[in-house]
Design a protein around this motif. Structure first.
Motif, PDB file in Angstrom:
ATOM      1  N   SER A 101      47.688  40.758  44.204  1.00 17.74           N
ATOM      2  CA  SER A 101      46.515  39.933  44.493  1.00 17.74           C
ATOM      3  C   SER A 101      45.698  40.459  45.669  1.00 17.74           C
ATOM      4  CB  SER A 101      46.962  38.493  44.798  1.00 17.74           C
ATOM      5  OG  SER A 101      47.707  37.969  43.721  1.00 17.74           O
ATOM      6  N   GLU A 124      51.420  41.872  33.434  1.00 18.80           N
ATOM      7  CA  GLU A 124      51.383  40.427  33.672  1.00 18.80           C
ATOM      8  C   GLU A 124      50.549  40.103  34.920  1.00 18.80           C
ATOM      9  OE1 GLU A 124      55.340  41.395  31.686  1.00 18.80           O
ATOM     10  OE2 GLU A 124      54.061  42.271  33.229  1.00 18.80           O
ATOM     11  N   LYS A 177      46.454  38.348  35.077  1.00 18.12           N
ATOM     12  CA  LYS A 177      46.073  37.224  35.946  1.00 18.12           C
ATOM     13  C   LYS A 177      44.914  37.611  36.856  1.00 18.12           C
ATOM     14  CE  LYS A 177      49.282  35.241  38.275  1.00 18.12           C
ATOM     15  NZ  LYS A 177      50.508  35.117  39.103  1.00 18.12           N
TER      16      LYS A 177
END
Length: 360
Positions: free
Chosen positions: A97, A123, A127
């Motif tokens: 992130s 994955e 996101k």
């Protein structure tokens, strides 16, 4: 039967590793909310950011020291590139992130950036791609029009003029994973995403420690081989825990084991002095390492430390020192041409430049 069990165990371990990215993002959000650091983009990558509880002061301080050190090294790299009248590439592996692209692309040294690449598990990139697409602010930094931004690979990848988000498992052979991702066309019929002729900085924040040492060495060697023939400077920095053989380190290891997370990448690095070997053994010319404790003590101004002391009461000073003593920033440089060492020789923290050695 055992094969199924083994694959299920691997999936569980990967899920536990992916959760560490959520922990880091929430810790960064907490440090932002408490005033330790400035990052206007982190809220886009933390679900229900306004409902997240702040982390303890010890974690906030650690997040500040980590971020300050890495920001300093990245900024120095961009400044050097700009001074030489060039542009550079940054490749962030296990990026999770991280918001660094947006901070660099809107910052003082944005003109020095040619390409920014983020690689992580599919994955994670799925996101992140969804979060990016939902945010006008993030999209606005990526391109000037919707046609500038392409979503690929079933929503796991994004391509923009300067930014590429790519899915990959870094534990797989880099000749196929990194070669296919970076050394071939970006899918729009253009040239390879990564140019072997531009100065390039690799970022590994809490990534290699989760990998087998042989796999992480293979990743570094792939980049060294990709850049060596061009006499192009290649820099790399690693942030992670190390020296886990003492009593405090064993507590850290056991805490992670309880979450199904293991740290095979820490085993070859029992002391600070061993950390530079990661780079020297894989073809880099110079390397250096500092613990977060030393960075806090000698690389952060007295004025900034005074400012931090006003944000929160920190009772666990001894515990903070113990934690910071088990995390380090290691930076290395591949300088294939003699002049490169001269241009980049001052790259370092707190006035501590790289130490050049023969490959060991």
């Amino acid at each position: 039967m055992s094969t199924h069990a083994d694959s299920h165990g691997a999936r569980d371990a990967d899920a536990s590793i992916r959760l560490t990215d959520s922990d880091a993002a929430i810790a960064r959000l907490s440090a932002v909310q408490k005033g330790y650091i400035h990052d206007p983009y982190i809220t886009h990558f933390v679900p229900r950011a306004h409902l997240q509880h702040p982390r303890p002061p010890l974690i906030n301080v650690g997040t500040f020291v980590r971020g300050t050190a890495i920001d300093d090294l990245v900024d120095q790299w961009l400044v050097t590139v700009g001074r030489l009248g060039r542009q550079c590439q940054i490749v962030s592996m296990g990026a999770g992130s991280d918001t660094r692209f947006w901070r660099v692309a809107t910052g003082t040294h944005k003109d020095a950036l040619a390409t920014y690449v983020e690689i992580d598990f599919p994955e994670i990139t799925t996101k992140k791609a969804m979060a990016i697409r939902k945010s006008k602010e993030l999209n606005g930094v990526l391109g000037t029009s919707p046609s500038d931004i392409r979503v690929n690979h079933g929503g796991t990848a994004i391509h923009a003029p300067k930014y590429h988000l790519l899915p990959a498992d870094l534990r797989l052979p880099p000749a196929t994973t990194l070669g296919n991702l970076l050394a071939t066309s970006d899918g729009a019929g253009g040239s390879a995403i990564l140019s072997p002729s531009l100065p390039t900085l690799l970022l590994f924040e809490c990534v290699l420690v989760y990998m087998e040492p042989s796999s992480s060495d293979d990743v570094l060697r792939w980049f060294v081989e990709y850049f060596s023939p061009q006499e192009t400077p290649l820099g790399a920095l690693v942030y992670e825990m190390f020296g886990l053989g003492d009593s405090f380190g064993k507590v850290m290891v056991n805490n992670l084991k309880s979450r199904n997370v293991s740290l095979p990448g820490a085993e070859p690095y029992p002391t600070l002095e061993t950390l530079p070997r990661r780079f020297l053994n894989t073809g880099f010319n110079g390397a250096r390492a500092l613990t977060l404790r030393e960075i806090r003590r000698s690389c952060i101004s007295a004025e900034e430390l005074e400012r931090l002391s006003t944000l929160e009461m920190l009772d666990e000073v001894e515990e903070l020192d113990l934690v910071l003593e088990h995390y380090a920033v290691t930076w290395g440089l591949l300088a294939p041409a003699p002049g490169v060492q001269v241009s980049w020789g001052g790259w370092g923290l707190g006035g501590r430049p790289l130490i050049y050695e023969e490959n060991v």
